[in-house]
Write a protein that holds these residues in place. Structure first.
Motif, PDB file in Angstrom:
ATOM      1  N   UNK A  80       0.835  -1.211   0.000  1.00  0.00           N
ATOM      2  CA  UNK A  80       0.000   0.000   0.000  1.00  0.00           C
ATOM      3  C   UNK A  80       0.868   1.259   0.000  1.00  0.00           C
ATOM      4  N   UNK A  81       1.964   1.233   0.773  1.00  0.00           N
ATOM      5  CA  UNK A  81       2.882   2.380   0.779  1.00  0.00           C
ATOM      6  C   UNK A  81       3.497   2.571  -0.604  1.00  0.00           C
ATOM      7  N   UNK A  82       3.870   1.458  -1.239  1.00  0.00           N
ATOM      8  CA  UNK A  82       4.445   1.550  -2.580  1.00  0.00           C
ATOM      9  C   UNK A  82       3.395   2.043  -3.579  1.00  0.00           C
TER      10      UNK A  82
ATOM     11  N   UNK B  22       3.160   5.763  -3.208  1.00  0.00           N
ATOM     12  CA  UNK B  22       4.357   6.465  -3.674  1.00  0.00           C
ATOM     13  C   UNK B  22       4.560   6.333  -5.186  1.00  0.00           C
ATOM     14  N   UNK B  23       4.187   5.168  -5.749  1.00  0.00           N
ATOM     15  CA  UNK B  23       4.503   4.896  -7.148  1.00  0.00           C
ATOM     16  C   UNK B  23       3.289   4.883  -8.066  1.00  0.00           C
TER      17      UNK B  23
ATOM     18  N   UNK C 227      11.831   5.819  -9.339  1.00  0.00           N
ATOM     19  CA  UNK C 227      11.331   6.378  -8.076  1.00  0.00           C
ATOM     20  C   UNK C 227      11.543   5.389  -6.937  1.00  0.00           C
ATOM     21  N   UNK C 228      11.296   4.101  -7.193  1.00  0.00           N
ATOM     22  CA  UNK C 228      11.491   3.071  -6.160  1.00  0.00           C
ATOM     23  C   UNK C 228      12.962   3.008  -5.743  1.00  0.00           C
TER      24      UNK C 228
END
Length: 145
Positions: A48-50, A53-54, A128-129
């Motif tokens: 979920x955080x990824x 962010x992405x 980005x990751x």
């Protein structure tokens, strides 16, 4: 009378400061909270955080969830194995060789995870990751202040 109030206030402040320091500050111990979660729960939160962010698509989310779950399960298995070795106090193998083997396996796992994510993410998301990952690694290495 005023001196007593000031001394009492200082004593309360000092006691509170000591209590907060022992519990890792006002937010508590983050690592302790993660121990209560299952690998699936940890992977879901990480995914979920990824996603936030992405900006992952639904298909990417399911693939990333699978990758995260595998990674977390492997890390927990490695942690349990290490804990078991410590309990048994296994001195039969060379400590340096065992540490080298664990570190090599951990890095191989990171490389494999990176390759899997590279297949799932587009070029912009992957860049980005990588940027986020470098930032996290840098923060992990710094001692707490």
């Amino acid at each position: 009378m005023i001196k007593k109030v000031i001394l009492l206030g200082m004593a309360v402040f000092m006691t509170g400061s000591i209590a907060m320091a022992q519990h890792g500050g006002p937010r508590g111990n983050k690592r302790g909270m993660a121990k209560d979660l299952t690998p699936a729960q940890l992977a879901t939160l990480q995914t979920k955080k990824m996603t936030l962010a992405l900006d992952l698509t639904a298909e990417q989310q399911s693939e990333v969830l699978r990758i995260n779950t595998e990674d977390i399960e492997a890390r927990q298995a490695e942690h349990e194995e290490l804990k078991q070795m410590r309990l048994e106090n296994d001195q039969s193998t060379n400590r340096a060789e065992a540490q080298f083997a664990r570190q090599k396996a951990r890095l191989d796992s990171k490389i494999a995870r990176q390759e899997k994510l590279k297949e799932v993410l587009n070029a912009q998301q992957y860049a980005q990751w990588k940027k986020m990952n470098r930032h996290l690694e840098r923060n992990r290495r710094q001692p707490p202040q």
